[in-house]
Scaffold this active site. Structure first.
Site, short mmCIF file in Angstrom:
data_model
loop_
_atom_site.label_atom_id
_atom_site.label_comp_id
_atom_site.label_asym_id
_atom_site.label_seq_id
_atom_site.Cartn_x
_atom_site.Cartn_y
_atom_site.Cartn_z
N ARG A 172 0.83 -1.21 0.00
CA ARG A 172 0.00 0.00 0.00
C ARG A 172 0.86 1.26 0.00
NH1 ARG A 172 -5.13 0.06 2.12
NH2 ARG A 172 -4.73 1.85 3.44
N ARG A 176 9.51 6.07 -3.31
CA ARG A 176 9.76 7.02 -4.39
C ARG A 176 11.20 7.49 -4.41
NH1 ARG A 176 5.12 10.11 -2.76
NH2 ARG A 176 3.28 9.08 -3.62
N ARG A 249 -8.59 -6.29 13.67
CA ARG A 249 -7.87 -5.41 14.57
C ARG A 249 -8.81 -4.26 14.92
NH1 ARG A 249 -4.00 -6.93 17.49
NH2 ARG A 249 -2.91 -4.92 17.50
N ARG A 280 0.11 6.17 16.36
CA ARG A 280 0.25 7.51 15.79
C ARG A 280 -0.53 8.53 16.61
NH1 ARG A 280 -2.51 5.69 9.98
NH2 ARG A 280 -4.25 4.60 10.91
N GLU A 300 -3.55 7.02 18.96
CA GLU A 300 -4.22 5.83 18.43
C GLU A 300 -3.53 4.57 18.92
OE1 GLU A 300 -5.06 6.09 14.24
OE2 GLU A 300 -5.02 3.92 14.01
N TYR A 348 -9.89 -5.21 3.28
CA TYR A 348 -9.21 -3.97 3.67
C TYR A 348 -9.40 -2.93 2.57
CZ TYR A 348 -5.20 -1.29 5.67
OH TYR A 348 -4.37 -0.35 6.23
N ASP A 350 -10.09 0.78 0.95
CA ASP A 350 -10.03 2.23 1.15
C ASP A 350 -11.39 2.83 0.80
OD1 ASP A 350 -7.42 2.48 1.99
OD2 ASP A 350 -6.62 2.53 -0.03
N1 UDP Z 1 3.40 1.25 7.76
C1 UDP Z 1 4.64 1.24 8.35
N2 UDP Z 1 5.13 2.39 8.89
C2 UDP Z 1 4.43 3.55 8.86
C3 UDP Z 1 3.17 3.56 8.25
C4 UDP Z 1 2.67 2.39 7.72
O1 UDP Z 1 5.29 0.21 8.40
O2 UDP Z 1 4.93 4.55 9.38
C5 UDP Z 1 2.88 -0.02 7.21
C6 UDP Z 1 2.11 -0.84 8.22
O3 UDP Z 1 2.40 -2.20 7.97
C7 UDP Z 1 0.68 -0.56 7.85
C8 UDP Z 1 0.75 -0.41 6.35
O4 UDP Z 1 2.02 0.20 6.12
O5 UDP Z 1 -0.17 -1.59 8.25
C9 UDP Z 1 -0.35 0.39 5.74
O6 UDP Z 1 -0.39 1.66 6.32
P1 UDP Z 1 -1.53 2.69 6.04
O7 UDP Z 1 -1.07 4.00 6.53
O8 UDP Z 1 -1.94 2.55 4.62
O9 UDP Z 1 -2.68 2.14 6.98
P2 UDP Z 1 -4.07 2.81 7.39
O10 UDP Z 1 -3.93 4.28 7.19
O11 UDP Z 1 -5.10 2.15 6.52
O12 UDP Z 1 -4.20 2.45 8.82
#
Ligand code: UDP
Length: 367
Positions: A172, A176, A249, A280, A300, A348, A350
């Site tokens: 996901r 870059r 989860r 976060r 969170e 999962y 979006d």
């Molecule tokens: N992820 C990570 N570090 C970060 C942010 C995301 O390793 O700082 C990984 C983590 O495995 C997570 C996945 O990327 O489950 C997808 O993150 P995303 O932000 O897309 O999740 P959401 O916003 O849907 O909770």
């Protein structure tokens, strides 16, 4: 003659989009939700003049022009671009993984230097065919990024070691070789001005909605009201968990109002070490460039779901996929009931994919 053509269970995004389009095609629709509010997990509520994302941060992004045009019928979108900051033990890194991240980590300046560094780490790890999230992450960005920015965060979010998680979760995130810290590879992005609740309210305009109405507890009575049901709740709950509970989860938020205008300088800061108990901190005002004198933050915390908690993320591993496949067969055998959305399809999704799938269902059903 039943009173409604469709009973829609769940006033979240899937239910609201389907309800809107069905009504537009002249169908009579009733939406029920067990919560006291509409909008499901994209519900926003005001505190101190700030729209708080009560069930976690939602940033709308899509590559699908049709979906973008659709949401713009119901809200004006601002120019918010998600650029989270990662805090690893006090070191700050730019997300997603981009040239700013690589420069801070290794001092590299050019894309070819960064690529070389990653390639070296990838080779040293010797992974050819990544089989899980850990191997996938290392083969995408190398061991340093994995150790500092992925490992701890992912284990906290999913409550499982990265070696036991499916590789697709990490795909996901973009990697870059440019100085572009836009988290999403999407043509269109933004936050609805005034909050998501207002947007969903508009989708449900003129539609009968019953809140604090638990479908599963009043199933027989409610089923009698409509010819068809669109069910967006958890699929295993619908069947009384009779084939076993699917794993989810859950997340929990500790929200505080602070008497300062600016707490962390960004809407999203990820804590990527394993020790900080939360994943976060969201500072809600920055989703809408707020200038209020106070600020609202949410820490969170991720946890394993148990009955009674809010299910958020399906755990799409093999074990759960097998259980889901069995529920799916039961669902296919239910007359006049369609299962949709993140919980109904155990997927999962979006937000844009939820909308795409609700619009597609509407077309399939109603032309
Ligand atoms: N992820 C990570 N570090 C970060 C942010 C995301 O390793 O700082 C990984 C983590 O495995 C997570 C996945 O990327 O489950 C997808 O993150 P995303 O932000 O897309 O999740 P959401 O916003 O849907 O909770």
């Amino acid at each position: 003659m039943r009173k409604y053509d469709y009973l829609i269970v769940g006033a979240g995004l899937f239910g609201a989009v389907f309800a809107n389009r069905a009504k537009e095609r002249g169908k009579k629709v009733l939406v029920v939700d067990k919560r006291p509010n509409i909008a499901g997990n994209i519900y926003t509520a005001q505190t101190e003049g700030i729209n708080v994302h009560v069930y976690g941060a939602h940033i709308f992004h899509t590559n699908n022009k049709r979906v973008w045009d659709f949401v713009n019928e119901f809200a004006e979108f601002n120019r918010y671009t998600n650029s989270p900051v990662a805090n690893y033990k006090g070191e700050l890194y730019s997300l997603p993984f981009n040239m700013y991240t690589f420069n801070k980590l290794w001092g590299v300046v050019t894309p070819s230097e960064a690529a070389e560094k990653i390639e070296k780490q990838r080779k040293a790890a010797g992974i050819t065919d990544p089989k899980n999230l850990e191997e996938q992450a290392i083969s995408l960005v190398g061991t340093d990024v994995y150790e500092k920015l992925i490992k701890g965060y992912t284990q906290k979010q999913w409550g499982r070691p990265c070696s036991e998680l499916p590789a697709f979760i990490i795909k996901r995130l973009p990697v870059r070789m440019t100085f572009d810290n836009n988290y999403f590879n999407a043509l269109y992005q933004g936050i609805p001005v005034g909050g998501y609740t207002k947007m969903v309210e508009k989708m449900l305009d003129g539609i009968d909605v019953m809140l604090e109405c638990d479908y599963l507890e009043n199933k027989a009575e409610l089923d009698a009201l409509a010819d068809n049901i669109v069910y967006t709740g958890a699929i295993d709950a619908y069947f009384g968990y009779k084939l076993g509970a699917l794993e989810y989860r859950s997340v929990r938020f500790e929200t505080e109002v602070l008497d300062v205008p600016n707490y962390q300088g960004n809407a999203v800061v990820n804590y990527t070490d394993a020790e900080t108990p939360y994943t976060r901190i969201i500072e809600h005002k920055f989703f809408e460039f707020g200038t209020q004198p106070k600020t609202v933050i949410s820490r969170e915390y991720s946890s394993e779901w148990k009955k009674g908690d809010e299910p958020y993320y399906p755990v799409n591993d093999e074990k759960n996929a097998a259980i889901y496949a069995k529920y799916r067969r039961l669902a296919d055998g239910e007359d006049n009931v369609i299962f949709g959305g993140r919980l109904g399809e155990y997927k999962y999704y979006d937000m844009d994919k939820v909308i795409e799938s609700a619009l597609a269902l509407c077309e399939k059903q109603l032309g």
